[in-house]
Design an enzyme around this catalytic site. Sequence first.
Site, PDB file in Angstrom:
ATOM      1  N   LYS A  86     -57.012 -28.091  45.529  1.00 38.66           N
ATOM      2  CA  LYS A  86     -57.823 -29.281  45.247  1.00 38.66           C
ATOM      3  C   LYS A  86     -59.178 -28.868  44.656  1.00 38.66           C
ATOM      4  CE  LYS A  86     -55.645 -32.104  48.839  1.00 38.66           C
ATOM      5  NZ  LYS A  86     -55.688 -32.670  50.194  1.00 38.66           N
TER       6      LYS A  86
ATOM      7  N   ASP B 133     -60.748 -39.840  50.131  1.00 37.22           N
ATOM      8  CA  ASP B 133     -59.413 -39.824  50.725  1.00 37.22           C
ATOM      9  C   ASP B 133     -59.051 -41.181  51.306  1.00 37.22           C
ATOM     10  OD1 ASP B 133     -57.465 -37.954  50.673  1.00 37.22           O
ATOM     11  OD2 ASP B 133     -57.995 -36.992  52.559  1.00 37.22           O
TER      12      ASP B 133
ATOM     13  N   GLN C 235     -59.831 -32.150  55.185  1.00 35.73           N
ATOM     14  CA  GLN C 235     -58.383 -31.922  55.239  1.00 35.73           C
ATOM     15  C   GLN C 235     -57.855 -32.138  56.655  1.00 35.73           C
ATOM     16  OE1 GLN C 235     -56.567 -31.396  52.577  1.00 35.73           O
ATOM     17  NE2 GLN C 235     -54.615 -30.813  53.465  1.00 35.73           N
TER      18      GLN C 235
HETATM   19  N1  GUN Z   1     -53.231 -33.268  54.863  1.00 32.72           N
HETATM   20  C1  GUN Z   1     -52.081 -33.380  54.177  1.00 32.72           C
HETATM   21  N2  GUN Z   1     -52.248 -34.188  53.114  1.00 32.72           N
HETATM   22  C2  GUN Z   1     -53.537 -34.590  53.135  1.00 32.72           C
HETATM   23  C3  GUN Z   1     -54.323 -35.440  52.298  1.00 32.72           C
HETATM   24  O1  GUN Z   1     -53.864 -36.008  51.310  1.00 32.72           O
HETATM   25  N3  GUN Z   1     -55.620 -35.601  52.675  1.00 32.72           N
HETATM   26  C4  GUN Z   1     -56.143 -35.001  53.783  1.00 32.72           C
HETATM   27  N4  GUN Z   1     -57.421 -35.225  54.082  1.00 32.72           N
HETATM   28  N5  GUN Z   1     -55.444 -34.217  54.564  1.00 32.72           N
HETATM   29  C5  GUN Z   1     -54.154 -34.007  54.243  1.00 32.72           C
END
Ligand code: GUN
Length: 285
Positions: free
Chosen positions: A50, A117, A94
Amino acid sequence: MRAEILDGRSHAHTVIETARARAATLRRRPGLAVVLAGDDPASHLYVKSKAKRAEKLGFLTDLKLLPATVSEMELLNVIQALNDRDEIDGILVQLPLPTQINTLRVMAAIDPEKDVDGLHALNAGLLTQGADALVPCTPLGCLRLIKSVVPDLTGSHAVVIGSSNIVGKPVAALLLAERATVTQTHIHTRDTQFICRGADILVSAVGKAGLVRGDWIKPRAVVIDVGTTRVEQADGTFLTVGDVAFDEAVQVAGALTPVPFGVGPMTIACLIENTVKAAVARQTG
Ligand code: GUN
């Protein structure tokens, strides 16, 4: 007739190019902070890809790697500092977080305007009301893929398997906002297979390899596979597979996402899109 394979990489490219063009109109580059607590190898890979993607686009990128032992207070302080930095437009924490940390309290600490998010209760609430919101990235990616083959979802029967805050619930809310009739199944649902057979749109977000068999799928349905499970092969190597038994589903469905390279690339692309959206709102609002 075999299903159309929905290639997440090419759709992701389009989303990113649109976001890049929008970012170019801003007076300063978008800023994205990605926070990871703990040492889960898969999460490390995700956050690095990311951050790398944002960096390649010329965004200001700040990757904060915190130990698994970090306290909730320390993590909240990191988030507060990011909320206070004007050049940071987006904050992603995350998940999953280490067990000593209350995830909902952490999500609540993120400035909703920087919540790229879409997991803050304000954004989740706006989404359920059909209002403009920052929407979770994977669900947004699913919707984009679905709409690439069914532009108008009015009256379609959509079934979402899984009810997590991060995928299942927001996917269902997005489909409802698109005027689909939505059924959501979860671990206590009786006869999920029967419910799935009525689905024009089927989204599975469970993380159980091969759960959805060919005979669960209505002929010509659009099937979106969000699951990713690493399965050990006889020779000791690992393969990443989805919730959907691909070889069976491809004979029945009208369109189908592969794993990998289906939904996965769209998650990152929609994070970029959300970061630009947040930057535009903050810099012009
Ligand atoms: N863990 C697995 N997928 C994601 C996501 O799209 N965002 C976040 N914050 N954590 C994750």
